[in-house]
Design a protein around this motif. Structure first.
Motif, mmCIF file in Angstrom:
data_model
loop_
_atom_site.group_PDB
_atom_site.id
_atom_site.type_symbol
_atom_site.label_atom_id
_atom_site.label_comp_id
_atom_site.label_asym_id
_atom_site.label_seq_id
_atom_site.Cartn_x
_atom_site.Cartn_y
_atom_site.Cartn_z
ATOM 1 N N PHE A 216 38.493 36.528 36.000
ATOM 2 C CA PHE A 216 38.845 37.945 36.081
ATOM 3 C C PHE A 216 38.556 38.421 37.496
ATOM 4 C CE2 PHE A 216 39.468 39.248 31.643
ATOM 5 C CZ PHE A 216 39.000 38.118 30.990
ATOM 6 N N SER A 217 39.569 38.982 38.152
ATOM 7 C CA SER A 217 39.341 39.481 39.507
ATOM 8 C C SER A 217 39.942 40.872 39.654
ATOM 9 C CB SER A 217 39.902 38.519 40.552
ATOM 10 O OG SER A 217 41.264 38.242 40.283
ATOM 11 N N PRO A 218 39.093 41.858 39.903
ATOM 12 C CA PRO A 218 39.594 43.208 40.148
ATOM 13 C C PRO A 218 40.016 43.342 41.611
ATOM 14 C CG PRO A 218 37.217 43.204 40.205
ATOM 15 C CD PRO A 218 37.621 41.784 39.961
ATOM 16 N N LYS A 219 40.968 44.259 41.811
ATOM 17 C CA LYS A 219 41.384 44.557 43.189
ATOM 18 C C LYS A 219 41.680 46.039 43.291
ATOM 19 C CE LYS A 219 43.105 40.261 45.153
ATOM 20 N NZ LYS A 219 42.366 39.410 44.218
ATOM 21 N N SER A 220 41.137 46.645 44.332
ATOM 22 C CA SER A 220 41.338 48.080 44.524
ATOM 23 C C SER A 220 41.972 48.317 45.885
ATOM 24 C CB SER A 220 40.002 48.827 44.426
ATOM 25 O OG SER A 220 40.195 50.217 44.565
ATOM 26 N N PRO A 221 43.304 48.466 45.945
ATOM 27 C CA PRO A 221 43.969 48.667 47.231
ATOM 28 C C PRO A 221 43.651 50.023 47.862
ATOM 29 C CG PRO A 221 45.538 48.828 45.417
ATOM 30 C CD PRO A 221 44.244 48.386 44.819
ATOM 31 N N ASP A 222 43.370 51.010 47.043
ATOM 32 C CA ASP A 222 42.940 52.327 47.510
ATOM 33 C C ASP A 222 42.182 52.979 46.364
ATOM 34 O OD1 ASP A 222 46.329 52.903 47.123
ATOM 35 O OD2 ASP A 222 44.856 53.892 45.819
ATOM 36 N N LYS A 223 41.579 54.143 46.626
ATOM 37 C CA LYS A 223 40.670 54.663 45.595
ATOM 38 C C LYS A 223 41.396 55.203 44.370
ATOM 39 C CE LYS A 223 39.605 59.421 46.850
ATOM 40 N NZ LYS A 223 38.519 60.360 47.192
ATOM 41 N N ALA A 224 42.729 55.290 44.417
ATOM 42 C CA ALA A 224 43.483 55.761 43.254
ATOM 43 C C ALA A 224 43.960 54.614 42.364
ATOM 44 C CB ALA A 224 44.679 56.590 43.715
ATOM 45 N N HIS B 104 43.310 41.261 37.568
ATOM 46 C CA HIS B 104 44.086 40.022 37.493
ATOM 47 C C HIS B 104 43.276 39.008 36.696
ATOM 48 C CE1 HIS B 104 47.263 37.312 38.685
ATOM 49 N NE2 HIS B 104 46.335 36.394 38.875
ATOM 50 N N ILE B 105 43.944 38.335 35.765
ATOM 51 C CA ILE B 105 43.268 37.350 34.925
ATOM 52 C C ILE B 105 43.988 36.018 35.069
ATOM 53 C CG2 ILE B 105 42.261 36.893 32.671
ATOM 54 C CD1 ILE B 105 43.094 39.790 31.876
ATOM 55 N N ASN B 106 43.244 35.006 35.507
ATOM 56 C CA ASN B 106 43.792 33.655 35.648
ATOM 57 C C ASN B 106 43.497 32.825 34.410
ATOM 58 O OD1 ASN B 106 44.769 33.958 38.297
ATOM 59 N ND2 ASN B 106 42.734 33.562 39.145
ATOM 60 N N SER B 107 44.376 31.853 34.168
ATOM 61 C CA SER B 107 44.142 30.841 33.119
ATOM 62 C C SER B 107 43.673 31.481 31.818
ATOM 63 C CB SER B 107 43.082 29.830 33.596
ATOM 64 O OG SER B 107 43.492 29.235 34.798
ATOM 65 N N LEU B 108 44.505 32.346 31.280
ATOM 66 C CA LEU B 108 44.129 33.115 30.095
ATOM 67 C C LEU B 108 43.715 32.211 28.938
ATOM 68 C CD1 LEU B 108 46.735 35.882 30.542
ATOM 69 C CD2 LEU B 108 44.364 36.326 29.883
ATOM 70 N N GLU B 109 42.687 32.694 28.205
ATOM 71 C CA GLU B 109 42.162 31.976 27.045
ATOM 72 C C GLU B 109 42.309 32.863 25.810
ATOM 73 O OE1 GLU B 109 38.121 31.027 27.971
ATOM 74 O OE2 GLU B 109 38.666 29.722 29.664
#
Lengths: 116, 109
Positions: free
Chosen positions: A64-72, A77-82
């Motif tokens: 699980f990897s969060p990404k915040s391009p801006d504060k809004a 993103h979830i890899n290799s879903l289980e």
């Protein structure tokens, strides 16, 4: 004029796939969160960002990897879903960080993820 | 970490009845919210109430922070009140809310 929105609302996918969930808030809030709600309705925080800075990272698999391009915006993103990733994922936002400051959270409508 | 307990876990009411839901927490908090999760899964803010008493229509809430509990009162319940009620607390000095396990309410017509 939705305050906190998420896309997609439903996500059905196969084990092993990679998927993303997007969240946007138009409240001008500084802090955003991802929560996971399991089949027993238990809500647990996963991540929190304040002004694009990661401030909470619970014991979540590194798939699980969060990404915040801006504060809004805060995406997940979830890899290799289980199979065990099947749940409802909620995004939320609040005006400020904690530590005694008013910090009311507002939730998005949720994304129901089903992994087959 | 902080423990958040809600009671009762389940509640069935006839329309028009009153009820009290309780949230106990094990440490001092500086933020506390009550939410209603409706049958469609939407989380609706009811109260932001780290201390004191608030009222909104048929609903009211009281938090006694020094004694580490909060109460949600529902009067003249309606079928649309059905769903799960969550209490969420943020411990002083932290940045995250911890949710209780919820009270599942069913209001019968």
């Amino acid at each position: 004029d939705t305050a906190v929105s998420q896309t997609p609302k439903y996500l059905v996918t196969q084990m092993g796939n990679d998927k993303s969930i997007k969240c946007e808030q138009n409240l001008g809030h500084d802090t955003m969160y991802w929560y996971k709600q399991d089949s027993k309705k238990f809500l647990k925080i996963m991540f929190s960002y304040n002004n694009k800075e990661l401030i909470i990272n619970e014991t979540v698999p590194n798939r699980f990897s969060p990404k915040s391009p801006d504060k809004a915006h805060l995406n997940l993103h979830i890899n290799s879903l289980e199979l065990g990733d099947s749940a409802v994922y909620f995004c939320a936002s609040s005006p400020k960080r904690g530590l005694g400051i008013y910090n009311e959270q507002f939730f998005g409508p949720g994304t129901r993820l089903t992994v087959l | 970490g902080i423990q958040v307990e809600q009671s009762p876990p389940d509640l069935i009411l006839q329309e028009g009845a009153n009820s009290t839901l309780r949230c106990n927490f094990s440490d001092s908090v500086n933020n506390l919210q009550w939410f209603h999760q409706n049958p469609w899964g939407q989380l609706i803010n009811l109260f932001y109430i780290p201390s004191g008493t608030k009222q909104n229509g048929r609903l009211s809430a009281t938090t006694v922070a020094t004694e580490r509990y909060s109460l949600l009162y529902i009067s003249s319940s309606q079928t649309t009140d059905s769903g799960v009620y969550f209490c969420a607390v943020m411990r002083s000095g932290t940045y995250k809310y911890i949710f209780g396990t919820g009270t599942r309410l069913k209001v019968l017509a």
